[in-house]
Design a protein around this motif. Sequence first.
Motif, PDB file in Angstrom:
ATOM      1  N   ARG A 104      73.514  60.995  54.169  1.00 15.23           N
ATOM      2  CA  ARG A 104      73.638  59.975  53.124  1.00 15.23           C
ATOM      3  C   ARG A 104      72.489  60.093  52.130  1.00 15.23           C
ATOM      4  NH1 ARG A 104      71.292  54.976  52.086  1.00 15.23           N
ATOM      5  NH2 ARG A 104      72.672  53.527  51.015  1.00 15.23           N
ATOM      6  N   LYS A 105      72.822  60.021  50.855  1.00 18.59           N
ATOM      7  CA  LYS A 105      71.804  60.038  49.804  1.00 18.59           C
ATOM      8  C   LYS A 105      71.269  58.616  49.577  1.00 18.59           C
ATOM      9  CE  LYS A 105      73.534  64.073  47.303  1.00 18.59           C
ATOM     10  NZ  LYS A 105      73.393  64.914  48.388  1.00 18.59           N
ATOM     11  N   GLN A 132      70.726  50.554  53.715  1.00 18.14           N
ATOM     12  CA  GLN A 132      70.743  49.860  52.427  1.00 18.14           C
ATOM     13  C   GLN A 132      69.601  48.853  52.351  1.00 18.14           C
ATOM     14  OE1 GLN A 132      74.640  48.212  52.877  1.00 18.14           O
ATOM     15  NE2 GLN A 132      75.671  49.925  51.869  1.00 18.14           N
ATOM     16  N   ARG A 148      77.102  54.334  43.619  1.00 17.52           N
ATOM     17  CA  ARG A 148      78.299  55.008  43.129  1.00 17.52           C
ATOM     18  C   ARG A 148      79.538  54.130  43.232  1.00 17.52           C
ATOM     19  NH1 ARG A 148      80.204  59.365  47.696  1.00 17.52           N
ATOM     20  NH2 ARG A 148      82.313  58.580  47.430  1.00 17.52           N
ATOM     21  N   GLU A 180      80.563  50.711  50.390  1.00 15.54           N
ATOM     22  CA  GLU A 180      80.004  51.926  50.973  1.00 15.54           C
ATOM     23  C   GLU A 180      80.155  51.907  52.489  1.00 15.54           C
ATOM     24  OE1 GLU A 180      75.934  54.536  51.600  1.00 15.54           O
ATOM     25  OE2 GLU A 180      75.749  52.472  50.859  1.00 15.54           O
ATOM     26  N   ALA A 185      73.102  55.367  47.780  1.00 19.22           N
ATOM     27  CA  ALA A 185      74.485  55.846  47.713  1.00 19.22           C
ATOM     28  C   ALA A 185      75.453  54.733  47.330  1.00 19.22           C
ATOM     29  CB  ALA A 185      74.893  56.457  49.054  1.00 19.22           C
ATOM     30  N   TRP A 186      75.105  53.500  47.609  1.00 17.40           N
ATOM     31  CA  TRP A 186      75.987  52.368  47.294  1.00 17.40           C
ATOM     32  C   TRP A 186      76.206  52.202  45.792  1.00 17.40           C
ATOM     33  CZ3 TRP A 186      73.424  48.803  44.345  1.00 17.40           C
ATOM     34  CH2 TRP A 186      72.027  48.825  44.410  1.00 17.40           C
ATOM     35  N   TYR A 221      77.651  60.295  58.885  1.00 19.67           N
ATOM     36  CA  TYR A 221      77.330  59.940  57.501  1.00 19.67           C
ATOM     37  C   TYR A 221      75.838  59.695  57.275  1.00 19.67           C
ATOM     38  CZ  TYR A 221      77.162  57.300  53.115  1.00 19.67           C
ATOM     39  OH  TYR A 221      76.846  56.857  51.858  1.00 19.67           O
TER      40      TYR A 221
END
Length: 111
Positions: A98-99, A45, A105, A84, A102-103, A94
């Motif tokens: 992980r995209k 992140q 979403r 997330e 992603a957080w 993960y």
Amino acid sequence: MRPLFLISSKLPANAMAIFPFIILKNKALKVDKVLINHERIHFKQQLELLIIPFYILYLLNYLINLIRYKNHYLAYFNILFEKEAYHFDDDLSYLTHRKVFAWIRFAKKNA
């Protein structure tokens, strides 16, 4: 990327990710795979937001949550980045799928 570990018995939590370090409350936590995975999710992140913006968004999200919930623990656990990380910390694979961002979403789950 292998994290660099620092130990600080005065840490208010068991662990904290401040890129490129994972700071642990005690040395024994180095073998806690779920905890380390949680902190590594925070590394991803931080990197995708170029580190400083991550901390700004993290703090802003916490402060907004604190106003909303009037409770430190609810404010903390509802930070998008924490949602997330907690949701996927026990999925040790993960980070391999992980995209990016992603957080985001988890913002839908906050509304």
